[in-house]
Design a protein around this motif. Structure first.
Motif, short mmCIF file in Angstrom:
data_model
loop_
_atom_site.label_atom_id
_atom_site.label_comp_id
_atom_site.label_asym_id
_atom_site.label_seq_id
_atom_site.Cartn_x
_atom_site.Cartn_y
_atom_site.Cartn_z
N ALA A 1 -55.41 -9.79 3.15
CA ALA A 1 -54.67 -11.02 2.83
C ALA A 1 -54.06 -10.92 1.43
N ALA A 2 -54.78 -10.35 0.49
CA ALA A 2 -54.27 -10.23 -0.88
C ALA A 2 -53.10 -9.24 -0.92
N MET A 3 -53.22 -8.14 -0.18
CA MET A 3 -52.13 -7.16 -0.15
C MET A 3 -50.86 -7.80 0.41
N ARG A 4 -51.03 -8.60 1.45
CA ARG A 4 -49.86 -9.25 2.07
C ARG A 4 -49.12 -10.13 1.07
N ARG A 5 -49.86 -10.69 0.13
CA ARG A 5 -49.24 -11.60 -0.83
C ARG A 5 -48.88 -10.93 -2.14
N GLY A 6 -49.12 -9.64 -2.22
CA GLY A 6 -48.78 -8.91 -3.45
C GLY A 6 -49.69 -9.25 -4.62
N ILE A 7 -50.90 -9.71 -4.33
CA ILE A 7 -51.85 -10.01 -5.41
C ILE A 7 -52.36 -8.68 -5.98
N ASP A 8 -52.46 -8.62 -7.29
CA ASP A 8 -52.94 -7.40 -7.95
C ASP A 8 -54.41 -7.18 -7.58
N LEU A 9 -54.68 -6.07 -6.90
CA LEU A 9 -56.04 -5.85 -6.37
C LEU A 9 -57.05 -5.51 -7.46
N SER A 10 -56.58 -5.32 -8.68
CA SER A 10 -57.54 -5.07 -9.76
C SER A 10 -57.79 -6.35 -10.56
#
Ligand code: DC
Length: 248
Positions: free
Chosen positions: A41-50
């Motif tokens: 879900a975070a990747m889909r929204r372009g949230i910084d995974l770090s």
């Protein structure tokens, strides 16, 4: 009553945990699927995974829910809020992305809260990395499954082939080594064997042998410690440290 099944990637936890749950008539909770659902879900929204704070705030804003396919006894579908993640969480891309996501201390705080809520009442087999050490330290039975990394890579390659996912042994082997390294060396809730866990090296065991072994132990624990109903009405979170203590 909680049966905690921890271990490294590819140790056979999921298949074993599901079969143990079926044979014991317990519910099943896959905590790795929860980290994976947040990662997708975070990747889909372009949230910084770090960015642990952003991940935690995002995760806190949604429920994670498991659902059953018609006729199934164990849940196989996972939702993050209203988004169904089931078909997207087990790709090689998510395999790579999920380790750093699960290493964020802030996110782990929210996951801990969600996992304890999901497994709070009733009989559960819970699988993950820190179930016996952090999430349910008073689990009635703790098992830590291991197998040498080459055997785990072989199993994962076969599993991917069965799922129709492109896979090559050498890259899976390297990815498993990287994930082991990351999961064992992260600061918060690293992959570790709980002091009171039974460590089972499954390298030369069939899945059936592993399941039989755990089920026998679980039956004994249920009958001796919890009474014949397995303590089904028990609050599994009674006596646990306040949520947040481990993750502050
Ligand atoms: O078991 P799995 O491969 O689906 O887990 C996905 C990732 O989440 C993996 O990097 C380890 C991490 N994880 C964790 O840190 N703690 C858990 N309780 C479960 C999984």
């Amino acid at each position: 009553m909680i049966i905690a099944i921890d271990g490294p990637a590819g140790s056979g936890k999921s298949s074993v945990a599901k079969t143990v749950a079926l044979r014991m008539g317990f519910h099943y909770l896959d905590t790795g699927a929860m980290y994976r659902a947040v990662a997708v879900a975070a990747m889909r929204r372009g949230i910084d995974l770090s960015d642990g704070v952003a991940l935690r705030d995002f995760s806190k804003s949604r429920r994670i829910r498991f659902a059953y396919e018609k006729g199934e006894v164990l849940p196989s579908r996972v939702f993050f809020g209203d988004e169904e993640m089931t078909d997207f969480i087990r790709t090689p891309e998510v395999d790579r992305a999920v380790s750093p996501v699960s290493g964020c201390p802030e996110l782990r705080g929210d996951m801990l809260e969600k996992q304890r809520m999901l497994g709070a009442v009733g009989n559960y087999v819970v699988e993950g990395r820190d179930i016996g050490t952090v999430v349910f330290p008073n689990a009635a039975l703790k098992v830590f499954l291991t197998a040498c990394v080459e055997e785990r890579a072989r199993r994962r390659t076969l599993q991917n082939e069965r799922r129709g996912i492109d896979s090559d042994y050498e890259s899976i082997l390297q990815a498993l080594k990287d994930r082991d390294n990351f999961d064992m060396n992260r600061d918060v809730a690293p992959l570790a064997v709980a002091e009171d866990a039974l460590e089972l090296d499954t390298t030369d065991m069939s899945e059936e042998e592993v399941v039989d072994y755990i089920v026998k132990l679980a039956q004994r624990v249920r009958d001796e410690v919890c009474g014949a109903d397995g303590g089904a009405g028990d609050d599994n979170t009674a006596g646990l440290p306040e949520i947040g203590d481990e993750c502050a």
